[in-house]
Enzyme design. Sequence first.
Site, PDB file in Angstrom:
ATOM      1  N   CYS A   9       0.689  -1.245  -0.046  1.00 41.91           N
ATOM      2  CA  CYS A   9       0.043   0.007  -0.082  1.00 41.91           C
ATOM      3  C   CYS A   9       0.993   1.355  -0.177  1.00 41.91           C
ATOM      4  O   CYS A   9       2.068   0.994  -0.150  1.00 41.91           O
ATOM      5  CB  CYS A   9      -0.916  -0.001   1.008  1.00 41.91           C
ATOM      6  SG  CYS A   9      -0.163   0.232   2.817  1.00 41.91           S
ATOM      7  N   ARG A  15      -3.353  -0.441   5.430  1.00 41.04           N
ATOM      8  CA  ARG A  15      -4.050  -1.576   4.589  1.00 41.04           C
ATOM      9  C   ARG A  15      -3.086  -2.974   4.427  1.00 41.04           C
ATOM     10  O   ARG A  15      -3.170  -3.892   4.589  1.00 41.04           O
ATOM     11  CB  ARG A  15      -4.275  -1.189   3.409  1.00 41.04           C
ATOM     12  CG  ARG A  15      -5.310  -0.175   3.152  1.00 41.04           C
ATOM     13  CD  ARG A  15      -5.657   0.462   1.843  1.00 41.04           C
ATOM     14  NE  ARG A  15      -4.518   1.465   1.466  1.00 41.04           N
ATOM     15  CZ  ARG A  15      -4.240   2.036   0.292  1.00 41.04           C
ATOM     16  NH1 ARG A  15      -5.382   1.635  -0.654  1.00 41.04           N
ATOM     17  NH2 ARG A  15      -3.257   2.709   0.101  1.00 41.04           N
ATOM     18  N   ASP A 123      -8.111   3.607   1.425  1.00 40.09           N
ATOM     19  CA  ASP A 123      -7.408   4.125   2.535  1.00 40.09           C
ATOM     20  C   ASP A 123      -7.870   4.598   3.625  1.00 40.09           C
ATOM     21  O   ASP A 123      -8.378   5.470   3.376  1.00 40.09           O
ATOM     22  CB  ASP A 123      -6.091   4.890   1.840  1.00 40.09           C
ATOM     23  CG  ASP A 123      -5.035   5.288   2.869  1.00 40.09           C
ATOM     24  OD1 ASP A 123      -5.029   4.924   3.929  1.00 40.09           O
ATOM     25  OD2 ASP A 123      -3.937   5.805   2.267  1.00 40.09           O
TER      26      ASP A 123
END
Length: 155
Positions: A9, A15, A123
């Site tokens: 990520c 994440r 996100d």
Amino acid sequence: MPIKIVMVCLGNICRSPLAEGILASKLPKEKFVVDSAGTGSWHVGKNPDSRSIATAKKHGLNISNQKGKHFNATFFEEFDYIYVMDGSNYDDVTSLAKTETHKEKVKLILDELFPGDNVDVPDPYYGLQNGFDMVYEMLDEATDLLAKKLIEKHS
């Protein structure tokens, strides 16, 4: 030699640490190694976001000992599979690929659930705890399919 998978990520604190912990919990440790990294280098050496840690803990996973890493071109040689969380991560990672074979290793994680639809894992960093819970659910579902696929392919 184990099969190596890296989850990617932006900062490697929200994440991808969740994705690493979730997928690792579903794969036999003697056959698979799961790691994570970020396309940005701001959080190298740091633990995941406390909200990611709390979300994982709620589901019986401990990701608190993970340390942030920066994705670089050497990862293409080191890892067999590279799963990114969104289109921006995909572009950043594939821009470092030196060969078509390297580029072919890179996949959007939610393509497991929505093949070819290019769906992003949002996100949750600037949001509330419920955003982390939502991300966990998405990744849990995607990694169920991914783990099954990997185990079948490499058994």
